[in-house]
Design a protein around this motif. Structure first.
Motif, PDB file in Angstrom:
ATOM      1  N   HIS A   7      -8.053  12.885  27.312  1.00 28.18           N
ATOM      2  CA  HIS A   7      -8.739  12.178  26.227  1.00 28.18           C
ATOM      3  C   HIS A   7      -8.668  12.984  24.932  1.00 28.18           C
ATOM      4  N   CYS A  46      -9.603   4.598  24.954  1.00 33.39           N
ATOM      5  CA  CYS A  46     -10.312   4.020  23.810  1.00 33.39           C
ATOM      6  C   CYS A  46     -10.131   2.516  23.746  1.00 33.39           C
ATOM      7  N   ALA A  55     -14.474   9.607  18.149  1.00 34.92           N
ATOM      8  CA  ALA A  55     -14.406  10.718  19.105  1.00 34.92           C
ATOM      9  C   ALA A  55     -14.098  12.030  18.388  1.00 34.92           C
ATOM     10  N   ARG A  58     -17.223  13.203  16.708  1.00 31.34           N
ATOM     11  CA  ARG A  58     -18.151  13.783  17.686  1.00 31.34           C
ATOM     12  C   ARG A  58     -17.745  15.213  18.039  1.00 31.34           C
TER      13      ARG A  58
END
Length: 228
Positions: A7, A46, A55, A58
């Protein structure tokens, strides 16, 4: 499901592609190729490019929180927030061209601008937390959104300030926080004036019915059927 490492690789690939492309030019196939994964893995990571952007933000939030200096809490709230925002900009430094390209599209796309504002406001909430400034409810929403607007202006200065130490950026952050203190002072005064009024309205809304009327279920209400 993709691993956390996969990811992160997909997110990093998207941000790297933003260095040389605008967000609307980046295809999911290009993201997959750049990350060295199949396109179905990108889908598993996603729902879209805006989610990859969220993301990334974050990740920056988490890095700021991890790098927070415990001794920072001994400073004033304004100084703490200044240090936190400068830390965030330092972490964004390697991605400056990506952010520059993103803002080029934001300037022409109101929908993207609105979405980005929401994401930045969410990040600013955590920047306030990093600075030891935690609020709740409307005050939290107001502070986060106001800081997001101010930070956007700072980013525009940052994108054009390549001087060592970023003196223009430091001035911009300091000015933004000074303006924020003034507005918060005004908001607090308004809050003090409005609080008794809102409390009174709340009591009025909770006041029981004193008209003396009873419901039809009592057998004495006006809607009860009368038989001869």
């Amino acid at each position: 499901m993709p691993t956390e490492k996969t990811h992160q690789k997909v997110v990093a690939s998207f941000i790297e592609l933003l260095t040389t492309h605008r967000i609307e030019e980046i295809t999911y196939t290009a993201i997959a190729d750049h990350a060295g994964v199949k396109i179905d893995v990108v889908r598993a990571c996603c729902n879209g490019k805006l989610e990859l952007l969220a993301a990334f933000m974050r990740e920056i939030d988490q890095k700021v929180l991890r790098e927070r200096d415990p001794d920072l809490m001994e400073e004033t709230p304004r100084d703490r927030l200044f240090d936190v925002l400068m830390c965030r900009l330092d972490l964004l430094g390697p991605h400056k061209e990506s952010i520059r390209n993103l803002y080029k599209t934001v300037a022409k796309d109101p929908a993207l601008a609105l979405h980005l504002h929401k994401q930045v406001a969410r990040s600013m909430k955590w920047m306030l937390v990093a600075a030891g400034i935690e609020e709740f409810g409307l005050r939290s929403v107001g502070m986060s959104n106001a800081l997001a607007v101010g930070f956007k202006r700072v980013v525009h200065v940052w994108l054009n300030d390549d001087a060592p130490g970023h003196p223009k950026v430091m001035v911009a952050v300091d000015d933004m926080l000074a303006d924020g203190e003034k507005w918060m002072g005004r908001a607090c005064r308004v809050e003090k004036v409005a609080a008794p009024i809102l409390e009174g309205l709340g009591r009025l809304c909770r006041r029981p019915n004193r008209s003396g009327s009873t419901s039809a279920s009592d057998g004495t209400g006006g809607d009860a059927e009368v038989r001869p």
